[in-house]
Enzyme design. Sequence first.
Site, mmCIF file in Angstrom:
data_model
loop_
_atom_site.group_PDB
_atom_site.id
_atom_site.type_symbol
_atom_site.label_atom_id
_atom_site.label_comp_id
_atom_site.label_asym_id
_atom_site.label_seq_id
_atom_site.Cartn_x
_atom_site.Cartn_y
_atom_site.Cartn_z
ATOM 1 C CG HIS A 250 -0.174 -0.101 2.525
ATOM 2 N ND1 HIS A 250 0.319 0.980 3.206
ATOM 3 C CD2 HIS A 250 0.156 -1.182 3.266
ATOM 4 C CE1 HIS A 250 0.907 0.583 4.313
ATOM 5 N NE2 HIS A 250 0.835 -0.734 4.375
ATOM 6 C CG ASP A 251 -0.427 4.166 1.345
ATOM 7 O OD1 ASP A 251 -1.362 4.769 0.794
ATOM 8 O OD2 ASP A 251 -0.558 3.520 2.408
ATOM 9 N N GLY B 199 5.087 -1.086 2.517
ATOM 10 C CA GLY B 199 4.273 0.105 2.369
ATOM 11 C C GLY B 199 5.063 1.400 2.356
#
Length: 258
Positions: free
Chosen positions: A121-122, A139
């Site tokens: 994520h991200d 992440g």
Amino acid sequence: MAQVHPTAVVHPDAQLHETVEIGAFSVIGPKVRIGPETRVGPHAVIEGRTTLGARNRVFQFAALGAAPQDLKYGGEDTELILGDENQIREFTTLHIGTAGGGGATRIGNRNLFMGNSHVAHDCVVGNGCILGQGSAIAGHVQVEDHVIFSGLTAVHQFTRVGTHAFVAGGSMVVMDVPPYCVAQGDRAELAGLNTVGLERHGFSAEQIGRVKEAYKVVFRSKLGVAEALERLKTELGGHPEVDHLIDFIRQSKRGLTR
């Protein structure tokens, strides 16, 4: 209309360009948008708010747009965005972002994600990068253009990897890898410059010479980082390849792989 295999499950709200191909037993969720000439192989799953640009190739058993593996994630409507001409090989996983990380995982153009690779994520991944077999980036990692991760490498969360860097197989990256450098080992250390990669991407002998000189000043001299950067700015400043290295180092928050 898009060419959808009869056994595939495509939600009626999904937006597919008329030139898209969806293979057997694949599942496409309601918030998915897929651009021209993109092909999705059999048994792939694309869910979440996921956008794919043009001419991407998603191979069998890949999973795109799933919820992040982050216990803080509470179901927010975050997204995964891919550009054009990416190859996502078997069992690759690319996850949507989190609200706390900006809300999006972003991937550029012409990247190759080999089998069993993972983008958490991200993350932000640039253009022309390669994630080798079994590589994983945690992440909030930022990867600039033309970075190569060899097989079974891992990158710690919030780490940055600079343009044209090469990370050797099995490396564990826990600090920022500067542009143009080779990193290897557990925990990863610098092992020189990726001169082969620079030559392949059209860097001139003069540019490579300046990068070599900059590397010596920062990593081979006894100067402190601030003093080394000031010397680079004075002696080699104004050349884009050196200016980018200076900016990258100045923005480091996790510290540099050395």
